[in-house]
Design a protein around this motif. Structure first.
Motif, PDB file in Angstrom:
ATOM      1  N   UNK A 128       0.831  -1.201   0.000  1.00 55.08           N
ATOM      2  CA  UNK A 128       0.000   0.000   0.000  1.00 55.08           C
ATOM      3  C   UNK A 128       0.868   1.254   0.000  1.00 55.08           C
ATOM      4  N   UNK A 129       1.918   1.247   0.828  1.00 60.58           N
ATOM      5  CA  UNK A 129       2.780   2.431   0.918  1.00 60.58           C
ATOM      6  C   UNK A 129       3.589   2.631  -0.356  1.00 60.58           C
ATOM      7  N   UNK A 130       4.146   1.543  -0.885  1.00 62.94           N
ATOM      8  CA  UNK A 130       4.970   1.652  -2.094  1.00 62.94           C
ATOM      9  C   UNK A 130       4.116   2.092  -3.283  1.00 62.94           C
ATOM     10  N   UNK A 131       2.917   1.530  -3.400  1.00 62.99           N
ATOM     11  CA  UNK A 131       2.032   1.917  -4.507  1.00 62.99           C
ATOM     12  C   UNK A 131       1.609   3.379  -4.396  1.00 62.99           C
ATOM     13  N   UNK A 132       1.368   3.826  -3.153  1.00 60.39           N
ATOM     14  CA  UNK A 132       1.005   5.233  -2.961  1.00 60.39           C
ATOM     15  C   UNK A 132       2.176   6.139  -3.336  1.00 60.39           C
ATOM     16  N   UNK A 185       2.561  23.259  -6.380  1.00 59.66           N
ATOM     17  CA  UNK A 185       2.085  21.877  -6.437  1.00 59.66           C
ATOM     18  C   UNK A 185       3.189  20.914  -6.035  1.00 59.66           C
ATOM     19  N   UNK A 186       4.428  21.229  -6.405  1.00 60.62           N
ATOM     20  CA  UNK A 186       5.569  20.388  -6.015  1.00 60.62           C
ATOM     21  C   UNK A 186       5.725  20.377  -4.499  1.00 60.62           C
ATOM     22  N   UNK A 187       5.524  21.522  -3.858  1.00 59.78           N
ATOM     23  CA  UNK A 187       5.590  21.586  -2.390  1.00 59.78           C
ATOM     24  C   UNK A 187       4.465  20.749  -1.783  1.00 59.78           C
ATOM     25  N   UNK A 188       3.270  20.858  -2.368  1.00 57.55           N
ATOM     26  CA  UNK A 188       2.127  20.075  -1.882  1.00 57.55           C
ATOM     27  C   UNK A 188       2.417  18.582  -1.970  1.00 57.55           C
ATOM     28  N   UNK A 189       2.973  18.152  -3.099  1.00 61.82           N
ATOM     29  CA  UNK A 189       3.302  16.735  -3.265  1.00 61.82           C
ATOM     30  C   UNK A 189       4.424  16.322  -2.320  1.00 61.82           C
ATOM     31  N   UNK A 190       5.356  17.220  -2.065  1.00 59.16           N
ATOM     32  CA  UNK A 190       6.442  16.923  -1.124  1.00 59.16           C
ATOM     33  C   UNK A 190       5.935  16.735   0.292  1.00 59.16           C
ATOM     34  N   UNK A 191       4.772  17.320   0.591  1.00 62.51           N
ATOM     35  CA  UNK A 191       4.161  17.188   1.920  1.00 62.51           C
ATOM     36  C   UNK A 191       3.043  16.148   1.933  1.00 62.51           C
ATOM     37  N   UNK A 192       3.020  15.276   0.945  1.00 66.51           N
ATOM     38  CA  UNK A 192       1.941  14.286   0.866  1.00 66.51           C
ATOM     39  C   UNK A 192       1.966  13.365   2.092  1.00 66.51           C
ATOM     40  N   UNK A 193       0.773  12.926   2.502  1.00 68.15           N
ATOM     41  CA  UNK A 193       0.632  12.062   3.668  1.00 68.15           C
ATOM     42  C   UNK A 193      -0.128  10.794   3.308  1.00 68.15           C
ATOM     43  N   UNK A 194       0.206   9.726   4.013  1.00 68.50           N
ATOM     44  CA  UNK A 194      -0.528   8.467   3.936  1.00 68.50           C
ATOM     45  C   UNK A 194      -0.844   8.039   5.355  1.00 68.50           C
ATOM     46  N   UNK A 220      -1.999   9.843   7.650  1.00 71.87           N
ATOM     47  CA  UNK A 220      -1.563  10.886   8.580  1.00 71.87           C
ATOM     48  C   UNK A 220      -0.063  10.989   8.749  1.00 71.87           C
ATOM     49  N   UNK A 221       0.727  10.285   7.924  1.00 76.39           N
ATOM     50  CA  UNK A 221       2.188  10.318   8.042  1.00 76.39           C
ATOM     51  C   UNK A 221       2.793  10.858   6.740  1.00 76.39           C
ATOM     52  N   UNK A 222       3.756  11.763   6.889  1.00 79.51           N
ATOM     53  CA  UNK A 222       4.410  12.350   5.720  1.00 79.51           C
ATOM     54  C   UNK A 222       5.332  11.305   5.082  1.00 79.51           C
ATOM     55  N   UNK A 223       5.136  11.056   3.797  1.00 77.84           N
ATOM     56  CA  UNK A 223       5.829   9.946   3.150  1.00 77.84           C
ATOM     57  C   UNK A 223       7.258  10.283   2.719  1.00 77.84           C
ATOM     58  N   UNK A 224       7.592  11.585   2.648  1.00 74.44           N
ATOM     59  CA  UNK A 224       8.915  11.966   2.147  1.00 74.44           C
ATOM     60  C   UNK A 224       9.850  12.493   3.229  1.00 74.44           C
ATOM     61  N   UNK A 225       9.496  12.333   4.502  1.00 78.11           N
ATOM     62  CA  UNK A 225      10.360  12.863   5.564  1.00 78.11           C
ATOM     63  C   UNK A 225      11.025  11.753   6.371  1.00 78.11           C
ATOM     64  N   UNK A 265      10.301   3.499   1.990  1.00 78.22           N
ATOM     65  CA  UNK A 265      10.135   4.907   1.628  1.00 78.22           C
ATOM     66  C   UNK A 265      11.302   5.438   0.810  1.00 78.22           C
ATOM     67  N   UNK A 266      11.051   6.545   0.163  1.00 79.33           N
ATOM     68  CA  UNK A 266      12.121   7.355  -0.439  1.00 79.33           C
ATOM     69  C   UNK A 266      12.036   8.725   0.214  1.00 79.33           C
ATOM     70  N   UNK A 267      13.160   9.387   0.360  1.00 80.86           N
ATOM     71  CA  UNK A 267      13.164  10.677   1.053  1.00 80.86           C
ATOM     72  C   UNK A 267      12.944  11.813   0.066  1.00 80.86           C
ATOM     73  N   UNK A 268      12.500  12.928   0.619  1.00 81.34           N
ATOM     74  CA  UNK A 268      12.296  14.098  -0.219  1.00 81.34           C
ATOM     75  C   UNK A 268      13.583  14.564  -0.872  1.00 81.34           C
TER      76      UNK A 268
END
Length: 298
Positions: free
Chosen positions: A73-77, A122-131, A133-138, A175-178
């Motif tokens: 689920x996380x990798x696909x997101x 939009x790039x900032x918004x995507x960089x702050x994306x959550x799954x 309730x958790x930020x996926x790029x931090x 995960x991958x980092x921002x």
């Protein structure tokens, strides 16, 4: 020496045999009710050790399956979000290519600069994306927002990896980092820095600066594609692991069933046989204990 068989001995032996017959019938009734031929350790001391081992492995396998489901689920997101990042950088690439055409009037460059500004947001918004309730790029700091609109180009994400286990000794980072996706603050091709620079350059009509930033923009697009390729490889491996876990689960369930499950047809046959023996023993017993005191007086 002749042994005298007393009435009490006959009654005791009869009662013992009737109880034994009833015990066998009860055992088969219990097997039939549970569907298991091992209902307590004494039923099969060796078999119960295998059964417990299979149950333990099935329990562990079930947890690995949950890990795979969560990881997939996380990798696909993440792959979906990277796809969206790819879409906006491709749009930005089209705009920059158009803007570098020397025939554009300043009004056209201003329009391009405004759209690039929206792409930045939009790039900032995507960089702050959550799954969930958790930020996926931090990295491991999933409770902290990694980027702000005002200072995304100067903000560094956590580099920690979220590791999940799928078998003994088999772990995969999820995960991958921002910083991997958008670039380090010190990178000349940092996506946020490049987009801001392009916006400023087109607003000022500075074609030379825009051309220099365009070359850096190209290297960032390549790196984003490489990160997405890596995420896709993880998704493929998770699919392979998922198939292996399902196959192992089927195998363990089959082994456990062979060890524990009863043959219902055989059990029913035995139960009917035991019932017949039990009824026969009761019938014979009724004749044995039939004499009373009056019979002896006669």
């Amino acid at each position: 020496m002749t042994v005298r068989v007393t009435q009490s001995m006959m009654h005791s032996q009869l009662l013992r045999n009737v109880n034994n017959n009833m015990g066998r019938m009860e055992t088969n009734q219990n097997i039939l009710a549970t569907g298991k031929k091992i209902n307590k350790p004494s039923d099969d001391p060796v078999g119960i050790t295998y059964a417990l081992r299979y149950r333990s492995e099935l329990s562990i396998n079930e947890q690995y399956q949950k890990n795979v489901d969560m990881a997939s689920s996380q990798v696909e997101h993440t792959d979906t979000i990277l796809g969206q990042v790819g879409d906006i950088v491709q749009r930005a690439n089209e705009l920059v290519t158009r803007g570098l055409n020397g025939t554009n009037p300043q009004s056209a460059l201003d329009a391009i600069a405004k759209e690039i500004g929206q792409i930045y947001e939009q790039a900032v918004t995507l960089g702050n994306d959550q799954l969930n309730g958790k930020y996926i790029f931090n990295g491991q700091k999933t409770d902290i927002q990694p980027y702000t609109s005002a200072g995304a180009a100067t903000e560094t994400t956590d580099s920690g990896k979220l590791i999940s286990q799928f078998a003994a000794g088999v772990t995969i980072p999820l995960n991958v980092t921002g910083s991997e996706v958008f670039g380090q603050t010190t990178d000349s091709d940092n996506l946020f820095s490049v987009l801001k620079g392009l916006q400023t350059a087109f607003t000022a009509g500075d074609q030379a600066t825009a051309k220099s930033l365009y070359d850096q923009f190209g290297t960032r697009i390549t790196k984003i594609l490489e990160v997405r390729s890596e995420v896709g490889a993880r998704a493929n491996r998770l699919d392979l692991i998922n198939n292996r876990i399902k196959d192992l689960d089927l195998n363990l369930n089959s082994l456990d069933a062979t060890t524990e499950d009863a043959d219902m047809a055989e059990t029913i046959t035995k139960l009917k046989s035991d019932e017949s023996v039990y009824q026969a023993s009761l019938s014979v017993g009724a004749k044995i204990i039939q004499p009373s005191l009056l019979d002896y007086i006669r």
